[in-house]
Write a protein that holds these residues in place. Sequence first.
Motif, mmCIF file in Angstrom:
data_model
loop_
_atom_site.group_PDB
_atom_site.id
_atom_site.type_symbol
_atom_site.label_atom_id
_atom_site.label_comp_id
_atom_site.label_asym_id
_atom_site.label_seq_id
_atom_site.Cartn_x
_atom_site.Cartn_y
_atom_site.Cartn_z
ATOM 1 N N CYS A 181 0.873 -1.183 0.000
ATOM 2 C CA CYS A 181 0.000 0.000 0.000
ATOM 3 C C CYS A 181 0.913 1.237 0.000
ATOM 4 C CB CYS A 181 -0.874 -0.059 1.255
ATOM 5 S SG CYS A 181 -1.911 1.387 1.477
ATOM 6 N N GLY A 182 0.899 1.992 -1.076
ATOM 7 C CA GLY A 182 1.836 3.108 -1.273
ATOM 8 C C GLY A 182 2.008 4.043 -0.082
ATOM 9 N N PRO A 183 0.931 4.554 0.530
ATOM 10 C CA PRO A 183 1.080 5.510 1.625
ATOM 11 C C PRO A 183 1.648 4.921 2.922
ATOM 12 C CG PRO A 183 -1.144 5.569 0.683
ATOM 13 C CD PRO A 183 -0.462 4.369 0.127
ATOM 14 N N VAL A 184 1.689 3.586 3.046
ATOM 15 C CA VAL A 184 2.174 2.985 4.301
ATOM 16 C C VAL A 184 3.703 2.914 4.266
ATOM 17 C CG1 VAL A 184 2.184 0.925 5.771
ATOM 18 C CG2 VAL A 184 0.056 1.645 4.674
ATOM 19 N N ILE A 185 4.327 3.445 5.307
ATOM 20 C CA ILE A 185 5.789 3.415 5.408
ATOM 21 C C ILE A 185 6.247 2.169 6.173
ATOM 22 C CG2 ILE A 185 7.790 4.595 6.431
ATOM 23 C CD1 ILE A 185 6.336 7.213 6.039
ATOM 24 N N ALA A 186 5.500 1.813 7.202
ATOM 25 C CA ALA A 186 5.929 0.689 8.048
ATOM 26 C C ALA A 186 4.755 0.176 8.870
ATOM 27 C CB ALA A 186 7.050 1.139 8.987
ATOM 28 N N GLU A 187 4.955 -1.011 9.420
ATOM 29 C CA GLU A 187 3.949 -1.617 10.307
ATOM 30 C C GLU A 187 4.653 -2.115 11.563
ATOM 31 O OE1 GLU A 187 2.003 -5.094 8.658
ATOM 32 O OE2 GLU A 187 1.024 -5.557 10.572
ATOM 33 N N LEU A 188 3.985 -1.962 12.696
ATOM 34 C CA LEU A 188 4.447 -2.570 13.950
ATOM 35 C C LEU A 188 3.352 -3.521 14.415
ATOM 36 C CD1 LEU A 188 6.247 -2.732 16.530
ATOM 37 C CD2 LEU A 188 4.949 -0.799 17.422
ATOM 38 N N CYS A 189 3.721 -4.759 14.745
ATOM 39 C CA CYS A 189 2.713 -5.731 15.203
ATOM 40 C C CYS A 189 3.185 -6.430 16.467
ATOM 41 C CB CYS A 189 2.448 -6.770 14.110
ATOM 42 S SG CYS A 189 1.430 -8.146 14.676
ATOM 43 N N VAL A 190 2.307 -6.431 17.464
ATOM 44 C CA VAL A 190 2.513 -7.225 18.682
ATOM 45 C C VAL A 190 1.289 -8.131 18.790
ATOM 46 C CG1 VAL A 190 2.773 -7.157 21.192
ATOM 47 C CG2 VAL A 190 3.776 -5.339 19.796
ATOM 48 N N SER A 191 1.520 -9.439 18.806
ATOM 49 C CA SER A 191 0.392 -10.370 18.861
ATOM 50 C C SER A 191 -0.436 -10.145 20.127
ATOM 51 C CB SER A 191 0.918 -11.809 18.852
ATOM 52 O OG SER A 191 -0.145 -12.706 19.002
ATOM 53 N N ASP A 192 -1.758 -10.311 20.001
ATOM 54 C CA ASP A 192 -2.604 -10.182 21.209
ATOM 55 C C ASP A 192 -2.709 -11.519 21.950
ATOM 56 O OD1 ASP A 192 -4.171 -11.563 19.463
ATOM 57 O OD2 ASP A 192 -5.823 -10.119 19.412
ATOM 58 N N ASP A 193 -2.063 -12.557 21.422
ATOM 59 C CA ASP A 193 -2.081 -13.861 22.071
ATOM 60 C C ASP A 193 -1.125 -13.818 23.278
ATOM 61 O OD1 ASP A 193 -1.605 -16.489 22.834
ATOM 62 O OD2 ASP A 193 -1.642 -17.254 20.794
ATOM 63 N N PRO A 194 -1.638 -14.079 24.512
ATOM 64 C CA PRO A 194 -0.773 -13.974 25.699
ATOM 65 C C PRO A 194 0.438 -14.909 25.645
ATOM 66 C CG PRO A 194 -3.084 -14.317 26.325
ATOM 67 C CD PRO A 194 -3.015 -14.452 24.829
ATOM 68 N N ASP A 195 0.349 -16.001 24.883
ATOM 69 C CA ASP A 195 1.464 -16.959 24.828
ATOM 70 C C ASP A 195 2.430 -16.677 23.691
ATOM 71 O OD1 ASP A 195 0.438 -18.431 26.922
ATOM 72 O OD2 ASP A 195 -0.891 -19.555 25.577
ATOM 73 N N TYR A 196 2.116 -15.703 22.854
ATOM 74 C CA TYR A 196 2.949 -15.498 21.665
ATOM 75 C C TYR A 196 3.725 -14.199 21.813
ATOM 76 C CZ TYR A 196 4.306 -16.441 16.872
ATOM 77 O OH TYR A 196 5.034 -16.761 15.747
ATOM 78 N N THR A 197 5.030 -14.305 22.006
ATOM 79 C CA THR A 197 5.815 -13.123 22.390
ATOM 80 C C THR A 197 6.697 -12.590 21.255
ATOM 81 O OG1 THR A 197 7.503 -14.558 23.307
ATOM 82 C CG2 THR A 197 5.833 -13.763 24.837
ATOM 83 N N THR A 198 6.523 -13.124 20.044
ATOM 84 C CA THR A 198 7.261 -12.583 18.889
ATOM 85 C C THR A 198 6.344 -11.661 18.101
ATOM 86 O OG1 THR A 198 8.660 -14.539 18.733
ATOM 87 C CG2 THR A 198 8.522 -13.174 16.775
ATOM 88 N N GLY A 199 6.852 -10.490 17.774
ATOM 89 C CA GLY A 199 6.100 -9.572 16.919
ATOM 90 C C GLY A 199 6.952 -9.214 15.721
ATOM 91 N N TYR A 200 6.641 -8.124 15.060
ATOM 92 C CA TYR A 200 7.488 -7.725 13.929
ATOM 93 C C TYR A 200 7.367 -6.237 13.624
ATOM 94 C CZ TYR A 200 3.202 -8.071 11.033
ATOM 95 O OH TYR A 200 1.941 -7.921 10.509
ATOM 96 N N ASN A 237 1.352 13.301 4.789
ATOM 97 C CA ASN A 237 0.309 13.973 4.016
ATOM 98 C C ASN A 237 -0.611 13.014 3.271
ATOM 99 O OD1 ASN A 237 1.333 16.455 4.840
ATOM 100 N ND2 ASN A 237 2.915 16.339 3.253
ATOM 101 N N ALA A 238 -0.517 11.742 3.563
ATOM 102 C CA ALA A 238 -1.351 10.762 2.849
ATOM 103 C C ALA A 238 -2.826 10.939 3.222
ATOM 104 C CB ALA A 238 -0.896 9.360 3.206
ATOM 105 N N ILE A 239 -3.701 10.530 2.303
ATOM 106 C CA ILE A 239 -5.149 10.581 2.586
ATOM 107 C C ILE A 239 -5.536 9.231 3.205
ATOM 108 C CG2 ILE A 239 -7.440 10.805 1.521
ATOM 109 C CD1 ILE A 239 -5.939 12.375 -0.730
ATOM 110 N N PRO A 240 -5.909 9.225 4.498
ATOM 111 C CA PRO A 240 -6.174 7.943 5.160
ATOM 112 C C PRO A 240 -7.226 7.100 4.436
ATOM 113 C CG PRO A 240 -6.138 9.714 6.769
ATOM 114 C CD PRO A 240 -6.025 10.369 5.428
ATOM 115 N N ASP A 241 -8.299 7.751 3.918
ATOM 116 C CA ASP A 241 -9.384 6.973 3.294
ATOM 117 C C ASP A 241 -8.894 6.135 2.116
ATOM 118 O OD1 ASP A 241 -11.089 7.944 5.080
ATOM 119 O OD2 ASP A 241 -12.234 9.231 3.717
ATOM 120 N N ALA A 242 -7.941 6.689 1.355
ATOM 121 C CA ALA A 242 -7.432 5.951 0.193
ATOM 122 C C ALA A 242 -6.674 4.714 0.673
ATOM 123 C CB ALA A 242 -6.531 6.855 -0.639
ATOM 124 N N ALA A 243 -5.856 4.883 1.719
ATOM 125 C CA ALA A 243 -5.098 3.749 2.244
ATOM 126 C C ALA A 243 -6.054 2.708 2.837
ATOM 127 C CB ALA A 243 -4.110 4.231 3.301
#
Length: 278
Positions: A190-209, A240-246
């Motif tokens: 998705c062009g306007p996205v620069i990066a993603e941070l993810c932390v699993s909501d699973d209490p037993d899963y401690t790896t994110g990205y 300056n990205a338009i959130p709705d488009a993303a």
Amino acid sequence: MLYSVRMRASKQREKKRPGSGADPTGNGIHISGAEGLYRKEEIAAAVDGCTARALGHSRGEPDSIFITIEKITEAPKRIRTLPLVTVRNRSCESARRLIREFLLNISVSEEAIRTALEIVSEPAAMRGAAIVRARSGLRVDPDYHRGVRVSRLGITPRAGQNLSRELSRYALDCDTVREALILASKVASCGPVIAELCVSDDPDYTTGYVASRAFGYARLPHIKRRNARTGGRVFFIRENAIPDAAISYLEKTPVMVTGISPCHGTCSASEIIGHRHL
Ligand code: PML
């Protein structure tokens, strides 16, 4: 012709317990979900797979399983997975430092990182992702309870086999890693996205990205403490990205993974950052 097959299994909350993964929208506690794009002749097997997953999940027995089958009229955009690597990391404290190191390197501001870390440190109540502007750190997704739900994504059977082969070299060929990588690859396309941070909501899963087009899908062990009910996803968009488009792209545009980028073992953050695209 392709069909989107989506499954969501949930159960009603038994009694009030803060941070128990409840959904404030009233849709119940999330048990499991699945999503893919399939040809007509593949739908029956996909539905069987969804049902088995919903009924066999370690989070418990669902009260309701919703399976939605929807015809896709637009030809899917074809993408490759991001290259995958695991970052050498031993503790939650150093995970925070590494998150900052990756994100600052691709011009996500301190302010935006702070907003994101607050979001993923809250008890995970939102099934979707938050969208945060990369410089001001303003959160711009319209519904804070719902977030943005990445949808209409899949992988061809051949790419799926190749992905399993790559991941199994590092003992990572499981639904959690496969699905997170497919989702992160759509988000990164998705062009306007620069990066993603993810932390699993699973209490037993401690790896994110942390993921981005610049350095791929960088897995971070010990991103949270075991048994923590916190977690979430944040997408950083250009200031300056338009959130709705993303949002429209992430939720509605069909995307099919047809190619697999290399997967790597464990590397230091500086090796990954110094070696953009691995
Ligand atoms: C999830 O719980 O679905 C998110 C998992 C993120 C990390 C997956 C991985 O180990 O690469």
